[in-house]
Design a protein around this motif. Structure first.
Motif, PDB file in Angstrom:
ATOM      1  N   LEU A   1       2.680  -7.098  -9.183  1.00 34.32           N
ATOM      2  CA  LEU A   1       1.109  -7.318  -9.021  1.00 34.32           C
ATOM      3  C   LEU A   1       0.595  -8.000  -7.682  1.00 34.32           C
ATOM      4  O   LEU A   1      -0.046  -8.323  -7.008  1.00 34.32           O
ATOM      5  CB  LEU A   1       0.756  -7.259 -10.207  1.00 34.32           C
ATOM      6  N   ASP A   2       1.580  -8.992  -7.845  1.00 30.26           N
ATOM      7  CA  ASP A   2       0.800 -10.843  -7.000  1.00 30.26           C
ATOM      8  C   ASP A   2       1.420 -10.655  -5.891  1.00 30.26           C
ATOM      9  O   ASP A   2       1.005 -10.842  -4.688  1.00 30.26           O
ATOM     10  CB  ASP A   2       1.850 -11.920  -7.668  1.00 30.26           C
ATOM     11  N   ARG A   3       2.640  -9.437  -5.504  1.00 25.88           N
ATOM     12  CA  ARG A   3       2.050  -8.940  -4.152  1.00 25.88           C
ATOM     13  C   ARG A   3       1.842  -7.565  -3.267  1.00 25.88           C
ATOM     14  O   ARG A   3       1.783  -7.158  -2.112  1.00 25.88           O
ATOM     15  CB  ARG A   3       4.184  -8.693  -3.756  1.00 25.88           C
ATOM     16  N   GLY A   4       0.736  -7.237  -4.688  1.00 26.59           N
ATOM     17  CA  GLY A   4      -0.009  -6.396  -4.066  1.00 26.59           C
ATOM     18  C   GLY A   4       0.331  -5.460  -4.374  1.00 26.59           C
ATOM     19  O   GLY A   4      -0.894  -3.948  -3.976  1.00 26.59           O
ATOM     20  N   VAL A   5       1.232  -4.514  -4.786  1.00 26.16           N
ATOM     21  CA  VAL A   5       1.048  -3.493  -5.280  1.00 26.16           C
ATOM     22  C   VAL A   5      -0.111  -2.444  -6.775  1.00 26.16           C
ATOM     23  O   VAL A   5      -0.279  -3.644  -7.287  1.00 26.16           O
ATOM     24  CB  VAL A   5       2.923  -3.408  -5.901  1.00 26.16           C
ATOM     25  N   PRO A   6      -0.488  -2.139  -6.168  1.00 30.03           N
ATOM     26  CA  PRO A   6      -1.570  -1.521  -7.481  1.00 30.03           C
ATOM     27  C   PRO A   6      -0.874  -1.143  -8.476  1.00 30.03           C
ATOM     28  O   PRO A   6       0.557  -0.528  -9.015  1.00 30.03           O
ATOM     29  CB  PRO A   6      -2.385  -0.415  -6.910  1.00 30.03           C
TER      30      PRO A   6
ATOM     31  N   ALA B   1       0.876  -1.476  -0.002  1.00 30.25           N
ATOM     32  CA  ALA B   1      -0.383  -0.265  -0.118  1.00 30.25           C
ATOM     33  C   ALA B   1       1.042   1.116   0.432  1.00 30.25           C
ATOM     34  O   ALA B   1       0.358   2.435   0.149  1.00 30.25           O
ATOM     35  CB  ALA B   1      -1.185   0.607   1.169  1.00 30.25           C
ATOM     36  N   ARG B   2       1.986   0.860   0.141  1.00 32.05           N
ATOM     37  CA  ARG B   2       3.263   2.192   0.249  1.00 32.05           C
ATOM     38  C   ARG B   2       4.382   2.082  -0.449  1.00 32.05           C
ATOM     39  O   ARG B   2       5.447   3.104  -0.466  1.00 32.05           O
ATOM     40  CB  ARG B   2       3.601   2.436   1.687  1.00 32.05           C
TER      41      ARG B   2
END
Ligand SMILES: Cc1cc2nc3c(=O)[nH]c(=O)nc-3n(C[C@H](O)[C@H](O)[C@H](O)COP(=O)(O)OP(=O)(O)OC[C@H]3O[C@@H](n4cnc5c(N)ncnc54)[C@H](O)[C@@H]3O)c2cc1C
Ligand code: FES
Length: 276
Positions: free
Chosen positions: A221-226, A200-201
């Motif tokens: 992306l898989d690790r959640g970074v938009p 998120a940061r």
């Protein structure tokens, strides 16, 4: 649009540093007065080798932040880049620009993940310079640099200085094991799997061969970074540099005008279409 965008200005090669067998960093100074136009990390200039042709080359350092001194790192891959690579100290080349949008480092207070492959480190080097100049604006800063082999590593002394700093996490990785190499081996994607990421940061900046950027973005992306927080620098054939000729078209984008830095939410659907 100023004349520096349409008419080449003469710049003299002030110094040359051979980075690898096929890549040189040149410092250029103008032969006439130039405007104080800002030159930003991620932007590019059109460099003209007299009688050979003109190609897009990113700024690889911005010592004054304007047109007064330009630094470019050129890899010789064909006629024009070879002529620029071979231009001796004292000779004059033509320069137009700056063109395009640079890297977006706003807002501050975020983690930065910088991923460079090969000569893709050139457009990212001035980003790291500007981050270090205002290091307090960012939280954790991770730099992952991939090279085919130790002999292909650019900016060796600078990389060593970055690695020695406590406020930067720097990983240098080569594709294949080589005798005497004690650093990481493997693609930058493997390093990206290993590092700490607060999705998120995190703002991620990627530059290198297109497959490298696509696979790296996929890991992020898989690790959640938009996708909107992942920026890639895209290369297409540039001719005019000012959004007129259409040579640099990618879908609805003209990369000289709308890029070369584009967020991955915009780039990803376009890069999936093979004909683009
Ligand atoms: C925005 C932007 C920034 C760039 N920044 C740099 C930089 O900082 N340093 C640097 O060395 N190069 C950079 N390039 C790439 C550089 O413009 C090309 O290497 C150059 O145009 C090749 O021209 P040439 O006449 O030497 O070779 P050509 O004869 O045109 O091509 C020789 C080989 O290189 C490939 N090639 C040609 N153009 C490109 C391209 N744009 N991207 C990838 N491969 C290409 C061809 O497919 C061919 O295999 C950048 C390109 C763009 C669009
Ligand atoms: S290079 Fe001409 S429109 Fe982009």
């Amino acid at each position: 649009m100023s004349t520096t965008h349409m008419l080449p200005t003469g710049y003299r090669v002030h110094s040359r540093a051979q980075e690898t067998a096929d890549t040189v960093t040149v410092t250029l100074t103008p032969t006439t007065a130039v405007p104080k136009t800002p030159v930003l990390p991620g932007q590019f200039m059109m460099l003209y080798a007299h009688g050979v042709g003109e190609v897009a080359i990113s700024v690889s350092d911005a010592p004054r932040g304007d047109l007064g001194v330009l630094v470019h790192t050129v890899r010789s891959v064909g006629a024009v880049s070879r002529a620029l690579h071979d231009t001796p100290v004292g000779a004059v080349v033509g320069v137009r620009g700056p063109f395009g949008h640079g890297w977006n480092l706003y807002p501050g207070g975020r983690d930065l993940v910088v991923v460079a492959g090969g000569v893709g480190l050139a457009p990212l080097r001035p980003v790291i310079g500007s981050v270090l100049a205002e290091r307090d604006r960012f939280r954790r800063v991770t730099v992952i640099v991939g090279a085919r082999s130790p002999s292909n590593i650019l900016f060796g002394a600078e990389l060593a200085a970055w690695q020695a700093r406590e406020d930067l996490d720097v990983e240098l990785t080569i594709d294949q094991p080589v005798s005497g190499w004690t650093g990481a081996v493997g693609f930058v994607t493997e390093s990206l799997h290993r590092i700490n990421i607060d999705p998120a940061r995190t703002t991620a900046l990627l530059c290198g061969p297109e497959p490298m950027m696509r696979f790296s973005a996929r890991v992020l992306l898989d690790r959640g970074v938009p996708a909107t927080d992942i920026q890639v620098s895209l290369e297409r054939n540039m001719q005019c540099g000012v959004g007129v000729c259409g040579h640099c078209q990618l879908g609805e984008l003209l990369l000289c005008r709308d890029g070369p830095v584009v967020d991955f939410a915009t780039a990803e659907p376009l890069l999936r279409v093979p004909e683009l």
